[in-house]
Write a protein that holds these residues in place. Structure first.
Motif, mmCIF file in Angstrom:
data_model
loop_
_atom_site.group_PDB
_atom_site.id
_atom_site.type_symbol
_atom_site.label_atom_id
_atom_site.label_comp_id
_atom_site.label_asym_id
_atom_site.label_seq_id
_atom_site.Cartn_x
_atom_site.Cartn_y
_atom_site.Cartn_z
ATOM 1 N N ALA A 52 1.524 -3.399 -2.515
ATOM 2 C CA ALA A 52 -0.152 -3.740 -2.695
ATOM 3 C C ALA A 52 -0.148 -5.444 -2.806
ATOM 4 C CB ALA A 52 -0.534 -3.169 -3.649
ATOM 5 N N VAL A 53 0.068 -6.622 -2.011
ATOM 6 C CA VAL A 53 0.056 -7.562 -2.325
ATOM 7 C C VAL A 53 -1.392 -8.070 -1.702
ATOM 8 C CG1 VAL A 53 0.649 -10.328 -1.409
ATOM 9 C CG2 VAL A 53 2.630 -8.010 -1.586
ATOM 10 N N ASP A 54 -2.273 -9.161 -2.767
ATOM 11 C CA ASP A 54 -3.619 -9.064 -2.659
ATOM 12 C C ASP A 54 -3.360 -9.924 -0.886
ATOM 13 O OD1 ASP A 54 -6.070 -9.551 -2.846
ATOM 14 O OD2 ASP A 54 -5.520 -11.565 -3.308
ATOM 15 N N ASP A 55 -4.417 -9.455 0.112
ATOM 16 C CA ASP A 55 -4.457 -9.492 1.648
ATOM 17 C C ASP A 55 -4.766 -11.173 1.450
ATOM 18 O OD1 ASP A 55 -3.488 -6.491 2.848
ATOM 19 O OD2 ASP A 55 -5.501 -6.522 1.031
ATOM 20 N N TYR A 72 7.967 -6.278 1.665
ATOM 21 C CA TYR A 72 6.751 -5.729 1.244
ATOM 22 C C TYR A 72 5.457 -5.810 2.331
ATOM 23 C CZ TYR A 72 5.683 -10.370 3.516
ATOM 24 O OH TYR A 72 4.634 -11.870 3.900
ATOM 25 N N TRP A 73 4.224 -5.222 1.424
ATOM 26 C CA TRP A 73 2.807 -4.178 1.892
ATOM 27 C C TRP A 73 1.923 -5.809 1.547
ATOM 28 C CZ3 TRP A 73 6.765 -1.253 0.191
ATOM 29 C CH2 TRP A 73 6.194 -0.810 -1.149
ATOM 30 N N GLY A 74 1.087 -4.795 1.775
ATOM 31 C CA GLY A 74 -0.336 -5.070 1.449
ATOM 32 C C GLY A 74 -1.809 -4.422 0.908
ATOM 33 N N ARG A 75 -2.651 -5.236 0.658
ATOM 34 C CA ARG A 75 -2.929 -3.463 -0.968
ATOM 35 C C ARG A 75 -3.613 -3.113 0.132
ATOM 36 N NH1 ARG A 75 -8.438 -4.438 -3.061
ATOM 37 N NH2 ARG A 75 -8.795 -6.181 -2.203
ATOM 38 N N ALA A 76 -4.225 -3.400 1.578
ATOM 39 C CA ALA A 76 -5.505 -2.717 2.698
ATOM 40 C C ALA A 76 -3.850 -1.885 3.329
ATOM 41 C CB ALA A 76 -5.490 -3.902 3.925
ATOM 42 N N ASP A 108 -1.758 -0.166 1.520
ATOM 43 C CA ASP A 108 -0.624 0.193 0.574
ATOM 44 C C ASP A 108 -1.860 1.365 0.744
ATOM 45 O OD1 ASP A 108 0.477 0.701 -1.756
ATOM 46 O OD2 ASP A 108 -1.101 1.254 -2.887
ATOM 47 N N ARG A 155 4.995 8.078 -1.480
ATOM 48 C CA ARG A 155 5.384 6.994 -2.075
ATOM 49 C C ARG A 155 6.678 6.842 -2.884
ATOM 50 N NH1 ARG A 155 1.673 2.760 -3.507
ATOM 51 N NH2 ARG A 155 0.004 4.576 -3.372
#
Length: 581
Positions: free
Chosen positions: A23-26, A45-49, A51, A5
């Protein structure tokens, strides 16, 4: 080396002016807007899942799918410089005003893979140790690349080589050469070619200093980096969290009637006007970060749906002004190589250009105002203020009746014709001086320097009584205190309403209520404030926009019962105006 990371964070930090959202909220991914949440010119950006692709120690154990919007070449280069092969693909579907955007996959396999791009970077690094100025992907164009070379060494005897962003399209999603890569050079081309051949590349050597060095595709196999869809599937959704709570509408005295985006999504709202009947809204958006799809639109007040586009074929970069005549016709100006004034006649739904003036490149605002009777139009030109007679519907040209004020100031001039048509206010946005000039004879009646030899004038208008000029003064940039409203009595040009100046600290835009007794001002943090005019007493305040970005435009409907408020992030709120106590 293990992909971690921390390594990803450092890599993305190398890309200039991008926002990184981890880890944006999916549940929010579908509507996630980097323009709303960030300040940069690009994003990753990428999602919480997703992450969960990192283990508890921060090591990458599964492919990480990401979304990006930036320069594909710059982003790919950032990973390649750290010897990482990613799968970066561009989407052709439009997304806000990002010129390039798409998907990116960083995989555990990224560490052991190699690519033509990585090997070329290594060749360039080796050339650098041999006193060659070697710049991989230098600048956006060839001329920009040569500027970078010149910053290091101007001597034509110094060997130099580079490729630029436009030619970076020769690399595919993995950094493989799939097209010819043109290298621009000077000095000893043989040294560069020999180094490339030694590294295994196929090279076309130039036959003269007018030809580029051409590196041909190698035909290497694609590395085993997962597709974006497979990378998403490889990261199972985490344990269901509590449902995300919907953001509450900001509470306060201004009841929200309608909320929506401007027609061009996240581009800043530049100007807002209600039509004379108060049944629809005119919206102009700023060409910030690339021009809008449509410069000026009519939208449904309740839904924000675009009902009509004005001057759709005009290749303009900014709307210089919008006004309505007493008979309901809409007058507006667009700027390209000059100031084009157009009129729209709603009865016949006809548009026509009625005036055109070339002007200096420094001109920013053309149409500034119309007199109270709707008979005279003020238009900024390269040789003063052109006053034109507003003709009857159907007229092809509005003739010039006078030109006053002299040559424009050194920066961004603006002109307002007085409500009675007898005077012209002549000043400049980027400068400090304004002049009150008599139309008859061209005499300067008075002059003032609202910002006292510094700063800028960001907005000027007459109050509803027609007795005072109100100026939005700005020292530099935008801050909570560096802007204020300054008022002048038109008769003698004397400063007035000191209390209003104090009460309006931090203003970013303003508009008068039709009753002339109130003025609305916007703030940097999305707050809207209603002040008594001219005393400056606080009547109401409310944070209208939750997203980052200042209030950029305010307009009252003709009855004064509603106002439309626009933001730097392209949001529009139509609010109920509280009744005076």
């Amino acid at each position: 080396m293990t992909i971690t990371r921390t390594l990803l964070k450092r890599t993305l930090r190398d890309v200039e002016s991008i926002d990184v959202f981890a880890a944006v909220d999916d549940d929010a991914l579908a509507e996630f807007s980097p323009r709303d949440e960030g300040e940069g010119y690009g994003f990753v950006y990428w999602g919480r899942a997703a992450d969960g692709a990192f283990d508890s120690k921060g090591a990458l154990v599964r492919p990480l799918p990401m979304w990006w919007g930036a320069s594909r070449a710059e982003l790919q280069m950032a990973f390649a410089r750290r010897n990482l092969v990613v799968r970066i693909e561009e989407s052709k579907k439009q997304r806000d005003d990002y010129a390039e955007h798409g998907t990116l996959v960083l995989s555990p396999a990224s560490e052991g893979a190699t690519s033509d791009l990585i090997e070329l970077i290594e060749v360039f690094a080796a050339l650098g140790k041999r006193k060659v100025l070697a710049f991989p992907c230098a600048g956006s164009t060839q001329s920009a690349g040569w500027e970078i070379v010149a910053e290091r060494e101007r001597s034509p005897e110094q060997t130099a080589v580079f490729w630029h962003e436009q030619s970076h399209d020769a690399f595919d999603a993995f950094g493989r050469l799939t097209g010819k890569l043109h290298l621009h050079w000077r000095g000893d081309a043989g040294r560069v070619c020999d180094a490339l051949v030694e590294a295994g590349f196929v090279v076309d050597r130039p036959k003269s200093d007018q030809q580029s060095i051409v590196v041909r595709p190698t035909g290497s196999e694609a590395p085993d980096i997962e597709r974006f869809a497979d990378a998403l599937a490889a990261n199972p959704a985490p344990v269901a969290a509590k449902p995300a709570r919907k953001a509450k509408a900001p509470a306060g005295p201004f009841a929200a009637l309608h909320r929506y985006r401007g027609p061009d999504r996240t581009k800043p709202i530049h100007r807002l006007r209600f039509d004379p009947s108060g049944t629809w809204l005119v919206v102009a958006q700023s060409p910030d970060r690339g021009g809008p799809d449509h410069l000026l639109s009519r939208v449904d007040i309740a839904t924000g749906e675009r009902q009509r586009t004005f001057a759709p074929k005009c290749d303009a970069w900014e709307c210089g002004g919008i006004d309505f005549l007493p008979d309901g016709r809409m007058v507006f100006s667009l700027q390209d190589s000059g100031a084009r004034v157009l009129v729209w006649e709603p009865d016949r739904d006809v548009e026509r250009e009625v005036a055109y003036d070339e002007y200096s490149p420094l001109t920013s605002v053309s149409l500034s105002s119309i007199d109270a009777a709707g008979e005279i139009l003020a238009l900024v030109t390269g040789t003063g203020v052109a006053l034109r007679t507003i003709s009857k519907p159907g007229a092809a040209v509005w003739p010039e009746r006078a030109r006053v004020g002299g040559p424009p100031p050194s920066t961004y001039p603006i002109a307002l014709v007085s409500p009675d048509g007898q005077h012209v206010l002549w000043g400049e946005y980027g400068g400090s001086q304004i002049r009150w000039v008599a139309v008859a004879g061209g005499r300067t009646v008075w002059k003032q320097e609202p910002t006292h030899n510094g700063g800028a004038l960001d907005q000027l208008c007459f109050d509803p009584s027609g007795e005072h000029l109100v100026v939005l003064c700005r020292l530099s940039g935008w801050s909570a205190t560096a802007q204020w409203l300054q008022s002048y009595a038109l008769a003698k040009g004397k400063p007035a309403h000191a209390a209003l100046q104090k009460a309006s600290q931090g203003v970013t835009t303003f508009a008068f209520h039709p009753d002339g007794k109130r003025v609305a001002i916007g703030k940097l943090d999305g707050e809207l404030v209603l002040l008594a005019y001219p005393g400056g007493e606080l009547l109401a305040s409310q944070k209208v926009f939750e997203k980052k970005g200042r209030v950029t435009a305010i307009a009252f409907d003709p009855a004064g019962a509603r106002m439309a408020v626009g933001s730097e992030k392209g949001e529009i709120a139509v609010l109920a105006v509280p009744a005076p106590e």
